[in-house]
Enzyme design. Structure first.
Site, PDB file in Angstrom:
ATOM      1  CG  ASP A  29      68.052  20.201  22.773  1.00 15.91           C
ATOM      2  OD1 ASP A  29      66.881  20.417  22.957  1.00 15.91           O
ATOM      3  OD2 ASP A  29      68.725  19.555  23.511  1.00 15.91           O
ATOM      4  CG  HIS A  93      61.000  24.565  22.999  1.00 21.96           C
ATOM      5  ND1 HIS A  93      60.117  24.919  24.189  1.00 21.96           N
ATOM      6  CD2 HIS A  93      61.231  23.418  22.880  1.00 21.96           C
ATOM      7  CE1 HIS A  93      60.159  23.589  24.915  1.00 21.96           C
ATOM      8  NE2 HIS A  93      60.822  22.680  24.024  1.00 21.96           N
ATOM      9  CG  HIS A  95      62.499  19.866  19.867  1.00 23.44           C
ATOM     10  ND1 HIS A  95      63.417  19.676  20.827  1.00 23.44           N
ATOM     11  CD2 HIS A  95      61.546  20.256  20.774  1.00 23.44           C
ATOM     12  CE1 HIS A  95      63.161  19.771  21.959  1.00 23.44           C
ATOM     13  NE2 HIS A  95      61.881  20.122  21.951  1.00 23.44           N
TER      14      HIS A  95
HETATM   15  P1  AMP Z   1      60.808  20.189  25.953  1.00 26.65           P
HETATM   16  O1  AMP Z   1      60.454  21.315  26.853  1.00 26.65           O
HETATM   17  O2  AMP Z   1      60.182  18.669  26.471  1.00 26.65           O
HETATM   18  O3  AMP Z   1      60.666  20.367  24.431  1.00 26.65           O
HETATM   19  O4  AMP Z   1      62.498  19.894  26.185  1.00 26.65           O
HETATM   20  C1  AMP Z   1      63.261  21.077  26.209  1.00 26.65           C
HETATM   21  C2  AMP Z   1      64.549  20.794  25.345  1.00 26.65           C
HETATM   22  O5  AMP Z   1      65.342  21.965  25.982  1.00 26.65           O
HETATM   23  C3  AMP Z   1      65.252  19.410  25.618  1.00 26.65           C
HETATM   24  O6  AMP Z   1      65.473  18.854  24.404  1.00 26.65           O
HETATM   25  C4  AMP Z   1      66.563  19.942  26.408  1.00 26.65           C
HETATM   26  O7  AMP Z   1      67.692  19.242  26.036  1.00 26.65           O
HETATM   27  C5  AMP Z   1      66.727  21.180  25.919  1.00 26.65           C
HETATM   28  N1  AMP Z   1      67.546  22.415  27.052  1.00 26.65           N
HETATM   29  C6  AMP Z   1      67.132  22.343  28.158  1.00 26.65           C
HETATM   30  N2  AMP Z   1      68.124  23.245  28.778  1.00 26.65           N
HETATM   31  C7  AMP Z   1      68.559  24.029  27.780  1.00 26.65           C
HETATM   32  C8  AMP Z   1      69.951  24.649  27.811  1.00 26.65           C
HETATM   33  N3  AMP Z   1      70.280  25.307  28.865  1.00 26.65           N
HETATM   34  N4  AMP Z   1      70.498  24.911  26.442  1.00 26.65           N
HETATM   35  C9  AMP Z   1      70.104  24.245  25.511  1.00 26.65           C
HETATM   36  N5  AMP Z   1      68.982  23.115  25.564  1.00 26.65           N
HETATM   37  C10 AMP Z   1      68.385  23.110  26.665  1.00 26.65           C
END
Ligand code: AMP
Length: 130
Positions: A29, A93, A95
């Site tokens: 992330d 996704h 985490h």
């Molecule tokens: P959520 O959809 O609320 O679970 O959050 C999306 C997650 O994706 C967040 O923790 C972001 O930091 C992460 N994220 C968004 N864009 C990227 C990226 N380009 N590379 C890695 N992580 C990302």
């Protein structure tokens, strides 16, 4: 339009890749709540994790388990916490987050700021454990 995660999987956007197989992809992330915070995503687009088929979600969790075991060995922590939020990126996704207390899973707290070198070092340590 492709999601940002599809563009990462396609190699159009850089990432700190941890692992992949024919169906799933894991990468760090970019705005981690803890060192080693990793995302596991299916390679196809599906907005919502609980819209996946039973066998798909089962396979995704088995893939995530392998990644979690590697993170656990690489990063000092009590165990790997699992969170599903999905409010920001419309691509299912999971985490995976190294935790020692339940507060370590708090997405509202100050996130960890890592340099490129630190990301690369953590990536290497996790990949070595796979
Ligand atoms: P959520 O959809 O609320 O679970 O959050 C999306 C997650 O994706 C967040 O923790 C972001 O930091 C992460 N994220 C968004 N864009 C990227 C990226 N380009 N590379 C890695 N992580 C990302």
């Amino acid at each position: 339009m492709a999601t940002i995660f599809s563009r990462i999987i396609a190699g159009e956007i850089p990432c700190y890749k941890i692992a992949e197989n024919d169906k799933f992809f894991a990468f760090m992330d970019i705005n981690p709540v803890a060192k080693g915070h990793t995302l596991v995503v299916p390679k196809w687009e599906n907005d919502y994790i609980f819209a996946l088929e039973d066998d798909e979600i089962a396979e995704m969790m088995v893939f995530a388990k392998k990644v979690a075991k590697a993170i656990e060995k690489a990063i000092p922590c009590k165990r790997i916490g699992v969170a599903v939020i999905g409010l920001e990126v419309p691509h299912a996704h999971i985490h995976l987050i190294p935790i020692t207390t339940e507060g370590d899973l708090d997405f509202k707290k100050e996130h960890v700021h890592l340099t490129n070198e630190e990301f690369l070092d953590i990536q290497k340590r996790i990949v070595e454990q796979l």
